[in-house]
Design an enzyme around this catalytic site. Structure first.
Site, PDB file in Angstrom:
ATOM      1  CD  GLU A 121      25.188 106.804 102.601  1.00 21.22           C
ATOM      2  OE1 GLU A 121      25.436 106.667 103.811  1.00 21.22           O
ATOM      3  OE2 GLU A 121      24.077 107.178 102.170  1.00 21.22           O
TER       4      GLU A 121
ATOM      5  CD  GLU B  57      27.409 111.056  78.741  1.00 23.01           C
ATOM      6  OE1 GLU B  57      27.696 110.053  78.055  1.00 23.01           O
ATOM      7  OE2 GLU B  57      26.534 111.054  79.618  1.00 23.01           O
TER       8      GLU B  57
END
Length: 304
Positions: A85, A116
């Site tokens: 953004e 992960e």
């Protein structure tokens, strides 16, 4: 379940929602809303820690460094979301704010099993982007114990050739990732409505904090004038109209003149404002902005 995991606040049961499986729709929504109201208060408690992170990041930006978010699962997605953004909001280079996620870009829409759980993958991803001492790395993990994030923070902090500033963002006190960072933000929002579902309150808290960090840091390096997005990227008709409106609000000129000047300024809102305020051409306005370090207000004041 790992005994260490069961001790975490984010994994404990919420006494307010023990009977949620037999509740009506209205009751479910009411209890979720009540729990969500606790998020902003929890964020308020850690604002001094968020302030430190903002200073790290704005210093990186001033040195032409980067903000790098690192996370897995929901935490990784939040980092990516905030990063993507920034270019339309602040006209930044896509490299200036980046989101690295365990499992790579494909993990944003589909979980990559086991990605992960390996510290070396976090370090490797930072190596790939050539992390350096001008950058700030923010490791995000609601549990505060994700190996991928730990590995990234260890690499960023310990490698002498790198030594980037590091921040650990979690939702548990005394987090493992906090021990690997220069500074930690531990926003404790309490047990989730659904036990362990950290896409709920924990994610909301982290979303708020990431918004604060990126927005405040951008403001500090001249990406706002008053409360207006002075560096908005004009990439479509909606944003063009917003840009023209910003120019009109700051300068007081007509829509027509604002639109014409924006075109002359190659759709650069900052430059258009300085052109109107100083009655100078594009090249001169760019020089004034450059001399002012990109700050519109300073460019105008220096000219006057």
């Amino acid at each position: 379940m790992n005994e260490q995991l069961t001790l975490l606040t984010t994994e404990s049961q919420n006494e307010q929602t023990m009977k949620i499986d037999t509740a009506s729709t209205k009751e479910i929504l009411n209890v979720m809303n009540k729990e969500d109201q606790k998020v902003a208060l929890a964020v308020q408690e850690v604002l001094p820690d968020v302030e430190v992170a903002v200073e790290f990041v704005s210093e990186s930006f001033q040195k032409e460094g980067r903000l790098i978010y690192v996370g897995a699962g929901t935490s990784g997605r939040l980092g990516v979301l905030d990063a993507v953004e920034c270019p339309p909001t602040f006209s930044t280079n896509p490299n200036q704010v980046q989101g690295l996620m365990a499992g790579g870009e494909k993990a944003f829409v589909k979980a990559v099993e086991g990605a992960e759980d390996k510290e070396e993958l976090g370090a490797a991803d930072l190596q790939k982007i050539h992390l350096n001492e001008r950058d700030t790395v923010i490791g995000i993990a609601a549990s505060g114990r994700t190996p991928y994030v730990i590995g990234a923070l260890k690499y960023a902090k310990s490698v002498k050739a790198v030594k980037a500033k590091t921040v650990a963002l979690s939702c548990n006190g005394n987090s493992l990732i906090g021990k690997e960072a220069d500074h930690s933000i531990e926003v404790v929002v309490g047990p989730e409505v659904l036990t362990g579902s950290t896409r709920l309150k924990a994610a909301s808290a982290h979303k708020m904090i990431l918004n604060m960090i990126s927005t405040a840091a951008m403001i500090k390096v001249g990406k706002a004038y008053e409360n207006l997005m002075i560096d908005v990227h004009v990439s479509n008709e909606k944003l063009k109209e917003r840009a023209i409106g910003i120019i009109c609000k700051i300068t007081g000129v007509s829509y027509e003149r604002a639109s014409q000047t924006l075109e002359e300024a190659n759709n650069e809102v900052k430059t258009a404002v300085v052109m109107i305020k100083t009655n100078e051409n594009y090249d001169t306005a760019k020089i004034l902005l450059n001399d002012a370090g990109g700050y519109v207000r300073k460019a105008i004041e220096n000219y006057v």
